[in-house]
Design a protein around this motif. Structure first.
Motif, PDB file in Angstrom:
ATOM      1  N   TRP A 103     -89.575   3.252  26.648  1.00 41.06           N
ATOM      2  CA  TRP A 103     -88.814   4.116  27.413  1.00 41.06           C
ATOM      3  C   TRP A 103     -88.939   4.085  28.658  1.00 41.06           C
ATOM      4  CZ3 TRP A 103     -87.802   8.882  25.375  1.00 41.06           C
ATOM      5  CH2 TRP A 103     -87.522   9.617  26.007  1.00 41.06           C
ATOM      6  N   TYR A 153     -98.693   4.538  24.965  1.00 41.57           N
ATOM      7  CA  TYR A 153     -98.807   4.685  26.738  1.00 41.57           C
ATOM      8  C   TYR A 153     -99.800   4.189  26.640  1.00 41.57           C
ATOM      9  CZ  TYR A 153     -93.891   7.056  26.759  1.00 41.57           C
ATOM     10  OH  TYR A 153     -92.491   6.935  26.850  1.00 41.57           O
ATOM     11  N   ASN A 171     -90.352  14.917  18.317  1.00 41.51           N
ATOM     12  CA  ASN A 171     -90.755  14.261  18.538  1.00 41.51           C
ATOM     13  C   ASN A 171     -92.333  14.754  19.725  1.00 41.51           C
ATOM     14  OD1 ASN A 171     -90.864  11.781  20.648  1.00 41.51           O
ATOM     15  ND2 ASN A 171     -91.362  13.612  22.259  1.00 41.51           N
ATOM     16  N   GLU A 172     -93.215  13.493  19.208  1.00 46.23           N
ATOM     17  CA  GLU A 172     -94.955  14.324  20.207  1.00 46.23           C
ATOM     18  C   GLU A 172     -94.988  15.478  20.067  1.00 46.23           C
ATOM     19  OE1 GLU A 172     -94.430  12.916  23.769  1.00 46.23           O
ATOM     20  OE2 GLU A 172     -95.139  10.859  23.373  1.00 46.23           O
ATOM     21  N   SER A 186     -88.589  12.948  34.035  1.00 47.06           N
ATOM     22  CA  SER A 186     -89.572  12.663  34.297  1.00 47.06           C
ATOM     23  C   SER A 186     -90.556  14.354  33.634  1.00 47.06           C
ATOM     24  CB  SER A 186     -90.735  11.701  35.136  1.00 47.06           C
ATOM     25  OG  SER A 186     -92.129  12.725  34.353  1.00 47.06           O
ATOM     26  N   TRP A 187     -90.481  15.690  32.891  1.00 45.77           N
ATOM     27  CA  TRP A 187     -90.286  16.236  32.595  1.00 45.77           C
ATOM     28  C   TRP A 187     -91.413  17.216  34.394  1.00 45.77           C
ATOM     29  CZ3 TRP A 187     -87.931  18.317  28.254  1.00 45.77           C
ATOM     30  CH2 TRP A 187     -87.801  17.337  27.085  1.00 45.77           C
ATOM     31  N   TYR A 220     -88.650   4.942  34.059  1.00 45.93           N
ATOM     32  CA  TYR A 220     -89.002   3.458  33.227  1.00 45.93           C
ATOM     33  C   TYR A 220     -87.486   2.874  33.089  1.00 45.93           C
ATOM     34  CZ  TYR A 220     -93.199   7.600  31.905  1.00 45.93           C
ATOM     35  OH  TYR A 220     -93.890   7.708  31.886  1.00 45.93           O
ATOM     36  N   GLN A 252     -83.128  15.119  29.574  1.00 40.40           N
ATOM     37  CA  GLN A 252     -84.377  14.312  30.193  1.00 40.40           C
ATOM     38  C   GLN A 252     -82.822  13.990  30.909  1.00 40.40           C
ATOM     39  OE1 GLN A 252     -87.784  12.651  28.208  1.00 40.40           O
ATOM     40  NE2 GLN A 252     -88.745  12.670  29.806  1.00 40.40           N
ATOM     41  N   GLU A 268     -91.558   4.668  21.849  1.00 35.81           N
ATOM     42  CA  GLU A 268     -91.653   4.450  22.385  1.00 35.81           C
ATOM     43  C   GLU A 268     -92.766   3.776  23.576  1.00 35.81           C
ATOM     44  OE1 GLU A 268     -92.388   8.934  25.181  1.00 35.81           O
ATOM     45  OE2 GLU A 268     -90.535   9.454  23.820  1.00 35.81           O
ATOM     46  N   HIS A 320     -86.777  17.201  20.599  1.00 32.13           N
ATOM     47  CA  HIS A 320     -87.531  16.447  21.703  1.00 32.13           C
ATOM     48  C   HIS A 320     -87.843  17.471  22.702  1.00 32.13           C
ATOM     49  CE1 HIS A 320     -88.300  13.049  23.624  1.00 32.13           C
ATOM     50  NE2 HIS A 320     -88.988  13.553  24.336  1.00 32.13           N
TER      51      HIS A 320
HETATM   52  C1  GCO Z   1     -92.463  12.237  31.928  1.00 28.60           C
HETATM   53  C2  GCO Z   1     -93.322  11.412  30.357  1.00 28.60           C
HETATM   54  C3  GCO Z   1     -91.491  11.435  29.404  1.00 28.60           C
HETATM   55  C4  GCO Z   1     -92.227  10.662  28.075  1.00 28.60           C
HETATM   56  C5  GCO Z   1     -91.193  11.386  26.574  1.00 28.60           C
HETATM   57  C6  GCO Z   1     -91.901  11.488  25.810  1.00 28.60           C
HETATM   58  O1  GCO Z   1     -92.297  11.210  32.869  1.00 28.60           O
HETATM   59  O2  GCO Z   1     -91.997  12.837  31.768  1.00 28.60           O
HETATM   60  O3  GCO Z   1     -93.460   9.904  30.174  1.00 28.60           O
HETATM   61  O4  GCO Z   1     -90.689  10.799  29.901  1.00 28.60           O
HETATM   62  O5  GCO Z   1     -92.593   9.646  27.931  1.00 28.60           O
HETATM   63  O6  GCO Z   1     -90.682  12.699  27.103  1.00 28.60           O
HETATM   64  O7  GCO Z   1     -91.277  11.602  24.284  1.00 28.60           O
END
Ligand code: GCO
Length: 475
Positions: free
Chosen positions: A422, A298, A166-167, A429-430, A438, A20, A375, A121
Protein backbone atom coordinates in the motif's frame (compact mmCIF):
# COMPACT_ATOMS: atom_id res chain seq x y z
CA UNK A 1 20.06 -21.29 3.11
CA UNK A 2 18.33 -19.78 6.06
CA UNK A 3 15.04 -19.03 4.31
CA UNK A 4 12.97 -20.79 1.66
CA UNK A 5 12.62 -19.02 -1.71
CA UNK A 6 9.44 -17.29 -2.80
CA UNK A 7 7.17 -19.44 -4.97
CA UNK A 8 7.76 -18.95 -8.72
CA UNK A 9 4.29 -17.51 -9.35
CA UNK A 10 4.38 -15.20 -6.31
CA UNK A 11 2.31 -12.08 -6.97
CA UNK A 12 4.53 -9.07 -6.37
CA UNK A 13 1.92 -6.38 -6.31
CA UNK A 14 0.73 -3.05 -5.10
CA UNK A 15 -2.68 -1.63 -4.26
CA UNK A 16 -5.08 1.30 -4.28
CA UNK A 17 -8.78 2.11 -3.79
CA UNK A 18 -11.18 3.92 -6.13
CA UNK A 19 -12.02 6.86 -3.90
CA UNK A 20 -8.39 7.41 -2.96
CA UNK A 21 -7.02 7.64 -6.50
CA UNK A 22 -9.64 8.07 -9.20
CA UNK A 23 -11.06 11.57 -8.81
CA UNK A 24 -13.65 12.34 -11.52
CA UNK A 25 -16.16 12.18 -8.68
CA UNK A 26 -19.18 13.02 -10.79
CA UNK A 27 -17.99 12.26 -14.29
CA UNK A 28 -19.48 9.90 -16.86
CA UNK A 29 -22.60 9.28 -14.85
CA UNK A 30 -20.98 8.35 -11.55
CA UNK A 31 -23.38 8.58 -8.61
CA UNK A 32 -22.66 10.04 -5.19
CA UNK A 33 -21.14 7.74 -2.57
CA UNK A 34 -21.27 8.15 1.20
CA UNK A 35 -17.69 9.41 1.10
CA UNK A 36 -18.48 12.07 -1.51
CA UNK A 37 -21.08 13.31 0.97
CA UNK A 38 -19.22 12.78 4.26
CA UNK A 39 -16.14 14.84 3.32
CA UNK A 40 -18.38 17.88 2.87
CA UNK A 41 -18.99 17.97 6.64
CA UNK A 42 -16.60 20.55 8.11
CA UNK A 43 -13.88 19.11 10.33
CA UNK A 44 -14.21 15.51 9.17
CA UNK A 45 -11.05 15.35 7.07
CA UNK A 46 -7.63 17.02 7.25
CA UNK A 47 -8.00 20.55 5.90
CA UNK A 48 -11.28 19.46 4.36
CA UNK A 49 -9.57 17.44 1.62
CA UNK A 50 -11.81 15.44 -0.68
CA UNK A 51 -11.49 12.84 -3.42
CA UNK A 52 -12.99 15.14 -6.02
CA UNK A 53 -9.79 15.02 -8.06
CA UNK A 54 -7.61 12.71 -5.93
CA UNK A 55 -4.62 11.81 -8.11
CA UNK A 56 -6.76 11.78 -11.24
CA UNK A 57 -6.13 8.11 -11.93
CA UNK A 58 -9.43 8.08 -13.83
CA UNK A 59 -7.80 10.09 -16.61
CA UNK A 60 -4.22 8.97 -16.10
CA UNK A 61 -4.63 5.22 -15.68
CA UNK A 62 -2.57 4.57 -18.83
CA UNK A 63 0.35 6.56 -17.50
CA UNK A 64 0.04 4.77 -14.15
CA UNK A 65 -0.10 1.32 -15.72
CA UNK A 66 2.91 2.27 -17.86
CA UNK A 67 4.87 2.97 -14.68
CA UNK A 68 3.76 -0.38 -13.23
CA UNK A 69 4.83 -2.19 -16.39
CA UNK A 70 8.21 -0.52 -16.38
CA UNK A 71 8.68 -1.62 -12.80
CA UNK A 72 7.73 -5.19 -13.66
CA UNK A 73 4.78 -5.27 -11.26
CA UNK A 74 3.02 -8.65 -11.34
CA UNK A 75 -0.30 -7.66 -9.76
CA UNK A 76 -2.28 -4.51 -9.23
CA UNK A 77 -5.05 -4.42 -6.66
CA UNK A 78 -7.68 -1.72 -7.25
CA UNK A 79 -11.31 -1.27 -6.26
CA UNK A 80 -14.38 -0.65 -8.36
CA UNK A 81 -16.62 2.24 -7.35
CA UNK A 82 -20.15 0.83 -7.00
CA UNK A 83 -21.49 4.31 -7.89
CA UNK A 84 -19.84 4.16 -11.32
CA UNK A 85 -21.54 0.87 -12.14
CA UNK A 86 -24.97 1.49 -10.55
CA UNK A 87 -25.07 5.22 -9.69
CA UNK A 88 -28.02 4.95 -7.28
CA UNK A 89 -27.07 1.49 -6.02
CA UNK A 90 -30.07 -0.50 -7.21
CA UNK A 91 -31.23 1.02 -10.50
CA UNK A 92 -29.88 1.32 -14.03
CA UNK A 93 -26.44 0.08 -14.98
CA UNK A 94 -24.08 2.79 -16.23
CA UNK A 95 -22.15 1.47 -19.24
CA UNK A 96 -19.74 4.41 -19.14
CA UNK A 97 -18.62 3.40 -15.66
CA UNK A 98 -18.04 -0.18 -16.73
CA UNK A 99 -16.00 1.03 -19.70
CA UNK A 100 -13.48 2.67 -17.42
CA UNK A 101 -12.79 -0.65 -15.70
CA UNK A 102 -12.84 -2.54 -19.02
CA UNK A 103 -10.06 -0.24 -20.19
CA UNK A 104 -8.08 -0.42 -16.98
CA UNK A 105 -8.27 -4.23 -16.84
CA UNK A 106 -7.33 -4.60 -20.51
CA UNK A 107 -4.43 -2.23 -20.07
CA UNK A 108 -3.16 -4.27 -17.11
CA UNK A 109 -3.51 -7.59 -18.87
CA UNK A 110 -1.77 -6.25 -21.96
CA UNK A 111 1.18 -5.43 -19.74
CA UNK A 112 1.14 -8.81 -18.00
CA UNK A 113 -0.10 -7.37 -14.74
CA UNK A 114 -2.63 -9.52 -12.90
CA UNK A 115 -5.69 -7.46 -11.91
CA UNK A 116 -6.83 -8.00 -8.31
CA UNK A 117 -10.31 -6.52 -8.09
CA UNK A 118 -11.81 -5.27 -4.82
CA UNK A 119 -15.61 -5.12 -4.98
CA UNK A 120 -16.05 -2.77 -2.07
CA UNK A 121 -13.61 -0.29 -0.60
CA UNK A 122 -15.96 1.81 1.57
CA UNK A 123 -17.90 3.80 -1.02
CA UNK A 124 -21.49 2.60 -0.78
CA UNK A 125 -23.95 4.65 -2.87
CA UNK A 126 -25.42 7.55 -0.88
CA UNK A 127 -28.82 6.71 -2.38
CA UNK A 128 -28.82 3.38 -0.51
CA UNK A 129 -27.75 5.11 2.68
CA UNK A 130 -30.77 7.41 2.32
CA UNK A 131 -33.13 4.66 1.26
CA UNK A 132 -32.58 2.02 3.92
CA UNK A 133 -29.57 3.03 6.00
CA UNK A 134 -26.91 1.41 3.82
CA UNK A 135 -25.27 -1.47 5.71
CA UNK A 136 -28.04 -1.35 8.31
CA UNK A 137 -30.68 -2.46 5.83
CA UNK A 138 -30.98 -6.11 4.86
CA UNK A 139 -31.85 -5.10 1.32
CA UNK A 140 -28.15 -4.28 0.85
CA UNK A 141 -27.41 -8.01 0.67
CA UNK A 142 -29.39 -8.32 -2.58
CA UNK A 143 -28.22 -5.01 -3.99
CA UNK A 144 -24.56 -5.72 -3.32
CA UNK A 145 -24.88 -9.19 -4.82
CA UNK A 146 -26.49 -7.81 -7.97
CA UNK A 147 -23.66 -5.30 -8.35
CA UNK A 148 -21.02 -7.99 -7.77
CA UNK A 149 -22.67 -10.32 -10.24
CA UNK A 150 -22.41 -7.72 -13.01
CA UNK A 151 -18.66 -7.58 -12.44
CA UNK A 152 -18.24 -11.36 -12.04
CA UNK A 153 -19.88 -11.98 -15.40
CA UNK A 154 -18.19 -9.15 -17.23
CA UNK A 155 -14.66 -9.96 -16.05
CA UNK A 156 -14.87 -13.74 -15.72
CA UNK A 157 -11.66 -15.14 -17.17
CA UNK A 158 -9.91 -11.78 -17.13
CA UNK A 159 -9.81 -11.14 -13.40
CA UNK A 160 -8.63 -14.16 -11.40
CA UNK A 161 -8.33 -12.60 -7.95
CA UNK A 162 -11.28 -10.94 -6.27
CA UNK A 163 -11.53 -9.20 -2.91
CA UNK A 164 -15.06 -9.02 -1.48
CA UNK A 165 -15.18 -6.47 1.36
CA UNK A 166 -12.12 -4.41 2.23
CA UNK A 167 -11.48 -4.06 5.97
CA UNK A 168 -15.00 -4.69 7.16
CA UNK A 169 -13.71 -4.29 10.71
CA UNK A 170 -12.45 -0.78 9.96
CA UNK A 171 -15.33 0.69 7.98
CA UNK A 172 -17.85 -0.74 10.42
CA UNK A 173 -16.02 0.28 13.59
CA UNK A 174 -15.04 3.76 12.43
CA UNK A 175 -18.40 4.31 10.76
CA UNK A 176 -20.76 3.12 13.50
CA UNK A 177 -18.92 3.32 16.78
CA UNK A 178 -16.40 6.15 16.38
CA UNK A 179 -18.17 8.42 13.87
CA UNK A 180 -14.87 8.96 12.07
CA UNK A 181 -16.15 7.45 8.81
CA UNK A 182 -19.61 7.65 7.24
CA UNK A 183 -22.32 7.39 8.34
CA UNK A 184 -20.82 9.00 11.46
CA UNK A 185 -22.66 6.98 14.10
CA UNK A 186 -21.60 6.18 17.70
CA UNK A 187 -23.78 3.29 18.75
CA UNK A 188 -22.36 -0.16 19.47
CA UNK A 189 -25.66 -1.96 19.02
CA UNK A 190 -26.15 -0.45 15.58
CA UNK A 191 -22.53 -1.18 14.80
CA UNK A 192 -22.94 -4.87 15.58
CA UNK A 193 -26.13 -5.06 13.52
CA UNK A 194 -24.59 -3.32 10.47
CA UNK A 195 -21.62 -5.62 10.86
CA UNK A 196 -23.81 -8.70 10.83
CA UNK A 197 -25.50 -7.55 7.64
CA UNK A 198 -22.13 -6.75 6.04
CA UNK A 199 -20.96 -10.28 6.91
CA UNK A 200 -24.07 -11.69 5.26
CA UNK A 201 -23.45 -9.56 2.16
CA UNK A 202 -19.85 -10.75 2.08
CA UNK A 203 -20.98 -14.36 2.26
CA UNK A 204 -23.71 -13.79 -0.32
CA UNK A 205 -21.29 -12.55 -2.99
CA UNK A 206 -18.87 -15.39 -2.34
CA UNK A 207 -21.73 -17.87 -2.58
CA UNK A 208 -22.82 -16.29 -5.87
CA UNK A 209 -19.25 -16.41 -7.17
CA UNK A 210 -19.24 -20.17 -6.62
CA UNK A 211 -22.70 -20.69 -8.09
CA UNK A 212 -21.68 -18.83 -11.23
CA UNK A 213 -18.54 -20.94 -11.38
CA UNK A 214 -16.32 -17.91 -11.88
CA UNK A 215 -12.77 -18.92 -12.76
CA UNK A 216 -10.67 -17.52 -9.93
CA UNK A 217 -10.40 -17.02 -6.20
CA UNK A 218 -12.26 -14.73 -3.85
CA UNK A 219 -11.80 -13.62 -0.25
CA UNK A 220 -12.19 -10.59 2.03
CA UNK A 221 -9.38 -8.24 3.04
CA UNK A 222 -9.11 -8.02 6.77
CA UNK A 223 -7.12 -5.48 8.80
CA UNK A 224 -5.34 -7.63 11.34
CA UNK A 225 -2.41 -7.04 13.63
CA UNK A 226 -1.73 -9.43 16.50
CA UNK A 227 -2.18 -8.21 20.05
CA UNK A 228 0.55 -8.42 22.67
CA UNK A 229 0.14 -8.08 26.40
CA UNK A 230 2.28 -5.37 27.97
CA UNK A 231 3.80 -7.96 30.30
CA UNK A 232 3.32 -11.46 31.65
CA UNK A 233 0.84 -10.51 34.37
CA UNK A 234 -2.01 -12.98 33.82
CA UNK A 235 -4.63 -10.20 33.81
CA UNK A 236 -2.72 -8.37 31.08
CA UNK A 237 -2.46 -11.62 29.14
CA UNK A 238 -6.22 -11.97 29.50
CA UNK A 239 -6.62 -8.46 28.08
CA UNK A 240 -4.58 -9.46 25.03
CA UNK A 241 -6.77 -12.53 24.63
CA UNK A 242 -9.86 -10.31 24.84
CA UNK A 243 -8.57 -7.99 22.16
CA UNK A 244 -7.91 -10.91 19.79
CA UNK A 245 -11.37 -12.31 20.48
CA UNK A 246 -13.32 -9.06 20.05
CA UNK A 247 -11.29 -7.39 17.32
CA UNK A 248 -10.12 -10.27 15.17
CA UNK A 249 -11.88 -13.61 15.78
CA UNK A 250 -15.24 -11.84 15.88
CA UNK A 251 -14.81 -11.17 12.15
CA UNK A 252 -12.52 -13.82 10.78
CA UNK A 253 -14.34 -16.72 12.50
CA UNK A 254 -17.56 -15.62 10.80
CA UNK A 255 -15.89 -15.49 7.39
CA UNK A 256 -14.47 -18.96 7.73
CA UNK A 257 -16.76 -20.90 10.08
CA UNK A 258 -19.98 -18.98 9.67
CA UNK A 259 -20.32 -18.44 13.40
CA UNK A 260 -19.33 -15.86 16.03
CA UNK A 261 -16.76 -16.83 18.66
CA UNK A 262 -18.40 -17.91 21.93
CA UNK A 263 -16.94 -15.40 24.38
CA UNK A 264 -17.64 -12.25 22.37
CA UNK A 265 -21.12 -13.45 21.50
CA UNK A 266 -21.97 -14.19 25.13
CA UNK A 267 -20.60 -10.79 26.18
CA UNK A 268 -22.72 -8.87 23.65
CA UNK A 269 -25.75 -10.95 24.49
CA UNK A 270 -25.35 -10.17 28.17
CA UNK A 271 -25.23 -6.45 27.33
CA UNK A 272 -28.34 -6.85 25.17
CA UNK A 273 -26.59 -5.62 22.02
CA UNK A 274 -25.85 -8.84 20.12
CA UNK A 275 -26.98 -8.64 16.50
CA UNK A 276 -30.32 -10.08 15.49
CA UNK A 277 -29.72 -13.32 13.70
CA UNK A 278 -32.57 -14.48 11.49
CA UNK A 279 -33.35 -17.99 10.35
CA UNK A 280 -31.16 -18.81 7.37
CA UNK A 281 -28.37 -16.41 8.32
CA UNK A 282 -26.03 -19.05 9.64
CA UNK A 283 -26.60 -21.17 6.57
CA UNK A 284 -25.73 -18.27 4.29
CA UNK A 285 -22.61 -17.43 6.30
CA UNK A 286 -21.47 -21.03 6.06
CA UNK A 287 -22.07 -21.07 2.29
CA UNK A 288 -19.80 -18.06 1.78
CA UNK A 289 -16.47 -19.46 2.86
CA UNK A 290 -13.57 -17.58 1.20
CA UNK A 291 -10.81 -19.20 -0.88
CA UNK A 292 -8.13 -17.14 0.82
CA UNK A 293 -7.75 -14.61 3.59
CA UNK A 294 -6.69 -11.17 2.41
CA UNK A 295 -4.48 -9.61 5.05
CA UNK A 296 -3.95 -5.88 5.46
CA UNK A 297 -1.10 -5.60 7.91
CA UNK A 298 0.24 -2.34 9.32
CA UNK A 299 1.05 -2.82 12.99
CA UNK A 300 0.55 -4.79 16.18
CA UNK A 301 -1.41 -3.73 19.26
CA UNK A 302 -0.16 -3.79 22.81
CA UNK A 303 -2.70 -3.85 25.60
CA UNK A 304 -3.10 -3.99 29.34
CA UNK A 305 -5.96 -4.97 31.58
CA UNK A 306 -8.69 -2.39 31.93
CA UNK A 307 -10.61 -3.38 35.03
CA UNK A 308 -14.05 -1.92 35.63
CA UNK A 309 -12.85 -0.36 38.89
CA UNK A 310 -9.90 1.30 37.10
CA UNK A 311 -7.21 -0.42 39.19
CA UNK A 312 -4.52 -1.87 36.93
CA UNK A 313 -2.14 -4.77 37.34
CA UNK A 314 1.62 -5.11 37.33
CA UNK A 315 3.98 -2.65 35.71
CA UNK A 316 2.09 -0.87 32.97
CA UNK A 317 3.09 1.76 30.51
CA UNK A 318 -0.08 3.54 29.57
CA UNK A 319 1.40 6.85 28.57
CA UNK A 320 1.45 6.31 24.84
CA UNK A 321 -1.14 7.16 22.27
CA UNK A 322 -1.67 4.58 19.61
CA UNK A 323 -2.72 4.58 16.01
CA UNK A 324 -5.24 7.07 14.75
CA UNK A 325 -7.55 7.04 17.73
CA UNK A 326 -7.01 8.46 21.19
CA UNK A 327 -6.73 6.30 24.29
CA UNK A 328 -8.81 3.38 23.21
CA UNK A 329 -10.12 0.37 25.01
CA UNK A 330 -13.16 -1.09 26.65
CA UNK A 331 -13.49 -1.18 30.44
CA UNK A 332 -13.57 -4.77 31.58
CA UNK A 333 -11.77 -6.02 28.46
CA UNK A 334 -8.52 -4.23 27.53
CA UNK A 335 -6.91 -0.88 26.91
CA UNK A 336 -4.25 0.19 24.43
CA UNK A 337 -0.81 0.91 25.72
CA UNK A 338 2.59 1.61 24.25
CA UNK A 339 4.98 -1.11 23.20
CA UNK A 340 8.39 -0.12 24.61
CA UNK A 341 10.33 -2.27 22.13
CA UNK A 342 9.35 -0.90 18.72
CA UNK A 343 9.90 2.25 16.69
CA UNK A 344 7.01 4.25 15.32
CA UNK A 345 6.04 5.91 12.05
CA UNK A 346 5.44 9.63 11.48
CA UNK A 347 1.84 8.84 12.40
CA UNK A 348 2.79 6.98 15.54
CA UNK A 349 2.07 3.49 14.25
CA UNK A 350 4.22 0.68 15.65
CA UNK A 351 6.76 -0.68 13.17
CA UNK A 352 6.80 -4.42 13.71
CA UNK A 353 7.77 -6.82 10.90
CA UNK A 354 7.80 -9.80 13.29
CA UNK A 355 4.15 -9.02 13.97
CA UNK A 356 3.44 -9.81 10.32
CA UNK A 357 5.01 -13.25 10.64
CA UNK A 358 2.97 -13.87 13.79
CA UNK A 359 -0.21 -12.67 12.05
CA UNK A 360 0.37 -15.05 9.16
CA UNK A 361 1.04 -18.01 11.40
CA UNK A 362 -2.06 -17.33 13.48
CA UNK A 363 -4.28 -17.07 10.41
CA UNK A 364 -2.71 -20.21 9.03
CA UNK A 365 -3.29 -22.27 12.14
CA UNK A 366 -6.73 -20.95 13.07
CA UNK A 367 -8.25 -20.82 9.57
CA UNK A 368 -6.06 -23.00 7.40
CA UNK A 369 -6.49 -20.78 4.33
CA UNK A 370 -3.91 -19.43 1.90
CA UNK A 371 -3.05 -15.78 2.57
CA UNK A 372 -2.88 -12.93 0.11
CA UNK A 373 -1.25 -9.89 1.65
CA UNK A 374 -3.54 -7.24 0.24
CA UNK A 375 -1.90 -4.27 1.99
CA UNK A 376 1.25 -3.38 3.85
CA UNK A 377 3.22 -0.18 3.73
CA UNK A 378 4.52 2.95 5.35
CA UNK A 379 2.67 6.26 5.51
CA UNK A 380 5.26 9.03 5.77
CA UNK A 381 6.16 12.57 4.78
CA UNK A 382 8.30 12.48 1.65
CA UNK A 383 10.47 15.22 0.19
CA UNK A 384 10.59 15.91 -3.51
CA UNK A 385 14.13 17.12 -4.31
CA UNK A 386 14.90 19.81 -6.86
CA UNK A 387 16.05 17.19 -9.35
CA UNK A 388 12.81 15.22 -9.09
CA UNK A 389 14.13 12.42 -6.87
CA UNK A 390 12.64 11.20 -3.59
CA UNK A 391 14.99 9.42 -1.22
CA UNK A 392 12.58 7.29 0.78
CA UNK A 393 15.12 4.96 2.36
CA UNK A 394 12.83 4.61 5.41
CA UNK A 395 10.16 3.08 3.15
CA UNK A 396 12.64 0.69 1.55
CA UNK A 397 13.78 -0.37 4.99
CA UNK A 398 10.19 -0.88 6.15
CA UNK A 399 9.12 -2.95 3.13
CA UNK A 400 12.36 -4.95 3.08
CA UNK A 401 11.86 -6.07 6.68
CA UNK A 402 8.24 -6.99 6.04
CA UNK A 403 9.19 -9.01 2.96
CA UNK A 404 11.74 -10.85 5.09
CA UNK A 405 9.02 -11.58 7.63
CA UNK A 406 6.86 -13.04 4.85
CA UNK A 407 9.78 -15.17 3.75
CA UNK A 408 10.14 -16.37 7.33
CA UNK A 409 6.45 -17.28 7.37
CA UNK A 410 6.88 -19.15 4.08
CA UNK A 411 9.79 -21.00 5.65
CA UNK A 412 7.50 -21.80 8.58
CA UNK A 413 5.13 -23.42 6.09
CA UNK A 414 2.50 -20.72 5.59
CA UNK A 415 0.87 -20.67 2.15
CA UNK A 416 1.21 -17.12 0.74
CA UNK A 417 -0.11 -16.15 -2.67
CA UNK A 418 1.36 -12.69 -2.97
CA UNK A 419 2.20 -9.34 -1.49
CA UNK A 420 0.57 -6.03 -2.36
CA UNK A 421 2.16 -2.94 -0.95
CA UNK A 422 0.00 0.00 0.00
CA UNK A 423 0.08 1.98 -2.19
CA UNK A 424 1.16 2.24 -5.82
CA UNK A 425 0.98 5.98 -6.37
CA UNK A 426 0.59 8.40 -3.51
CA UNK A 427 -3.09 8.86 -2.85
CA UNK A 428 -5.70 10.43 -0.65
CA UNK A 429 -5.49 9.22 2.92
CA UNK A 430 -9.16 9.15 4.01
CA UNK A 431 -8.64 11.32 7.05
CA UNK A 432 -5.09 12.65 6.59
CA UNK A 433 -5.34 14.37 3.24
CA UNK A 434 -2.45 14.18 0.79
CA UNK A 435 0.46 14.70 3.16
CA UNK A 436 0.58 11.08 4.33
CA UNK A 437 2.28 9.29 1.46
CA UNK A 438 2.50 5.57 0.86
CA UNK A 439 3.41 5.19 -2.82
CA UNK A 440 6.32 4.03 -4.94
CA UNK A 441 5.30 6.88 -7.19
CA UNK A 442 5.21 10.40 -5.84
CA UNK A 443 2.34 12.58 -6.98
CA UNK A 444 2.89 16.31 -6.79
CA UNK A 445 -0.44 17.18 -5.26
CA UNK A 446 0.56 19.39 -2.36
CA UNK A 447 0.13 22.70 -4.16
CA UNK A 448 -3.19 21.49 -5.48
CA UNK A 449 -2.02 22.19 -8.98
CA UNK A 450 -4.54 19.71 -10.22
CA UNK A 451 -3.62 20.12 -13.83
CA UNK A 452 -0.04 19.10 -13.14
CA UNK A 453 -0.28 16.15 -10.76
CA UNK A 454 3.04 15.01 -12.10
CA UNK A 455 4.34 11.54 -11.20
CA UNK A 456 7.90 10.96 -9.95
CA UNK A 457 9.60 7.64 -9.19
CA UNK A 458 10.79 7.36 -5.62
CA UNK A 459 13.94 5.42 -4.68
CA UNK A 460 11.61 2.67 -3.44
CA UNK A 461 10.23 2.32 -6.98
CA UNK A 462 13.66 1.32 -8.32
CA UNK A 463 14.35 -0.87 -5.32
CA UNK A 464 11.08 -2.84 -5.63
CA UNK A 465 11.78 -3.33 -9.35
CA UNK A 466 14.91 -5.25 -8.34
CA UNK A 467 13.00 -7.26 -5.75
CA UNK A 468 10.48 -8.33 -8.39
CA UNK A 469 13.19 -9.12 -10.97
CA UNK A 470 15.00 -11.41 -8.55
CA UNK A 471 11.79 -12.89 -7.10
CA UNK A 472 12.74 -11.62 -3.69
CA UNK A 473 16.32 -12.95 -3.74
CA UNK A 474 17.79 -9.46 -3.69
CA UNK A 475 16.34 -7.26 -1.00
C1 GCO B 1 -5.16 6.05 5.20
C2 GCO B 1 -5.17 4.58 5.37
C3 GCO B 1 -5.73 3.93 4.12
C4 GCO B 1 -5.89 2.47 4.29
C5 GCO B 1 -6.65 1.72 3.23
C6 GCO B 1 -7.30 0.58 3.93
O1 GCO B 1 -4.15 6.66 5.48
O2 GCO B 1 -6.19 6.56 4.82
O3 GCO B 1 -3.92 4.08 5.67
O4 GCO B 1 -4.99 4.34 3.03
O5 GCO B 1 -4.68 1.84 4.52
O6 GCO B 1 -7.59 2.45 2.51
O7 GCO B 1 -7.74 -0.37 3.07
Amino acid sequence: KERDSFPKDFLWGSASAAYQVEGAASEDGKGESVWDRFVQIPGKTFKGTTGEVAVDHYHRYKEDVQLMAEQGLKAYRFSVAWTRIIPDGDGEVNEKGLEFYDNLIDELIEHNIEPVLTLYHWDIPQALQDKYGGWEGRQVIQDFTRYAEILFKRYNGKVKYWVSLNEQNIFITLGYSMAAHPPGVTDTKRMLQANHIASLANAAVIKRFKELDIRGKIGPSFAYGPTYAIDSHPENQMAAQNNEEFNAHYWMDVYVNGRYPTVAWKHYERLGIAPEVEPGDEELLKAGKPDFMGLNYYQTNTVAANPLDGVGFGKMNTSGKKGTSEESGTPGLYKSTQNPYVERTDWDWDIDPTGLRIAMRRINSRYNLPILITENGLGAYDTLEEDGTIHDTYRIDFIKKHIEAIQDAITDGVDVMGYCTWSYTDLLSWLNGYQKRYGFVYVDREELDEKELKRYKKDSYHWYKKVIETNGEEL
